[in-house]
Design a protein around this motif. Structure first.
Motif, short mmCIF file in Angstrom:
data_model
loop_
_atom_site.label_atom_id
_atom_site.label_comp_id
_atom_site.label_asym_id
_atom_site.label_seq_id
_atom_site.Cartn_x
_atom_site.Cartn_y
_atom_site.Cartn_z
N LEU A 97 24.72 35.23 33.00
CA LEU A 97 24.90 33.72 32.94
C LEU A 97 25.31 33.89 34.66
CD1 LEU A 97 28.06 34.05 30.58
CD2 LEU A 97 26.11 32.31 30.28
N ALA A 98 24.94 34.95 35.57
CA ALA A 98 25.71 35.23 36.70
C ALA A 98 24.36 34.44 37.68
CB ALA A 98 26.29 36.72 36.91
N ASP A 99 23.79 33.68 37.00
CA ASP A 99 22.03 32.79 37.88
C ASP A 99 22.64 30.99 37.42
OD1 ASP A 99 19.54 33.99 38.58
OD2 ASP A 99 19.39 31.48 36.47
N PRO A 100 22.22 30.84 38.72
CA PRO A 100 22.47 29.58 38.59
C PRO A 100 20.98 28.51 37.49
CG PRO A 100 21.41 30.09 40.86
CD PRO A 100 21.67 31.22 39.81
N LEU A 112 22.91 29.09 34.42
CA LEU A 112 24.33 28.93 33.69
C LEU A 112 23.24 27.07 33.38
CD1 LEU A 112 26.72 29.28 33.79
CD2 LEU A 112 26.92 28.82 35.73
N LEU A 161 31.17 35.13 38.48
CA LEU A 161 30.21 35.91 37.15
C LEU A 161 29.43 36.81 37.62
CD1 LEU A 161 28.83 31.90 35.38
CD2 LEU A 161 30.63 34.29 34.93
N ALA A 206 30.29 41.08 36.55
CA ALA A 206 28.87 41.51 35.74
C ALA A 206 29.09 42.97 36.31
CB ALA A 206 27.49 40.78 35.23
N VAL A 255 33.49 29.52 30.82
CA VAL A 255 32.43 29.61 32.30
C VAL A 255 31.79 27.84 31.61
CG1 VAL A 255 29.62 30.28 31.77
CG2 VAL A 255 31.83 31.47 31.47
N LEU A 300 27.53 38.43 31.22
CA LEU A 300 28.21 38.12 32.06
C LEU A 300 27.34 37.87 33.53
CD1 LEU A 300 31.17 39.80 32.56
CD2 LEU A 300 31.08 37.29 32.23
N ARG A 301 25.85 39.30 33.28
CA ARG A 301 24.58 39.43 34.48
C ARG A 301 23.99 37.78 33.90
NH1 ARG A 301 23.00 45.53 35.02
NH2 ARG A 301 23.73 45.46 32.98
#
Lengths: 110, 110
Positions: free
Chosen positions: A29-32, A35, B26, B30, A103, A26-27
């Motif tokens: 994926l948690a970036d523009p 992603l 996300l 996370a 996602v 998740l971490r």
DNA sequence: ACTATAGTCAAATAACCGTTGTACTAATCA
DNA sequence: TGATTAGTACAACGGTTATTTGACTATAGT
């Protein structure tokens, strides 16, 4: 000494399926930027690092690929002077079914 | 001046459904503590902040609830001296179908 | 051999984030 | 009124992370 992550070493580090961690994924994926990388990879099977149309320095992209790879989201393979990356769809689906589709905005088929 | 986030103000800030951002969500998910909060909320409809069995200071928990709320993952409601939180299932499902189920390990039903 | 290309490594900086401590507000109960 | 409880606000610390700069390795083409 560890020989991980050296360019001459063909064995790039990839976490095993069983070691995939949801929070890490998740971490990752948690970036523009990352992603977007994942979205591009989801649309085209295998892509060389430089072939993404993303506005970023190659060092920065290299960093983001590493984060994604270390989290187990993507796999990388060297061929000539290119490093081709692909989504670890099967592994992700096996460990966290429906997550990637969620996602990516693609509802799980079953 | 903004009156957001003051305890006397009954109108706690919650982003609108249309404003939910995938990257923010996300990022909110996370984190081990926040993921546990979400899992607990997924199992029990509405829970007061202090009623989670999580090992953390109340300030820290308050912070995590705020992150989740600002991202639109949870909704909070004051009643007496308790603040009850709940998952924004419908909003999450409407904007990012399958995402929550994927994170919670519950495959989408359709 | 020389050059260009693809990508990594390493160090530095700046921004962000999780956590803690102290102080505070509001509500409940005596 | 006073005391307790639930939770927040704010500032500070320490660690992490994104980004940039410069140098480097390795491959491919000439």
């Amino acid at each position: 000494m560890s020989a991980a992550h050296t360019p001459s070493d063909q064995t790039i580090f990839h976490p095993r399926r069983a070691d995939l961690d949801l929070v890490e994924i998740l971490r990752a994926l948690a970036d523009p930027t990352r992603l977007e990388i994942v979205r591009i990879l989801a649309a085209s099977e295998e892509v060389a690092c430089g072939a993404f149309g993303i506005e970023a320095t190659k060092q920065n992209l290299s960093h983001h690929f590493r984060v994604l790879r270390d989290a187990g989201v993507i796999a990388s393979r060297d061929e000539g002077r290119n490093r081709y990356s692909s989504l670890r769809r099967a592994d992700l689906e096996a460990r966290f079914p429906g997550l990637l589709d969620g996602v990516l905005g693609k509802r799980s088929a079953r």
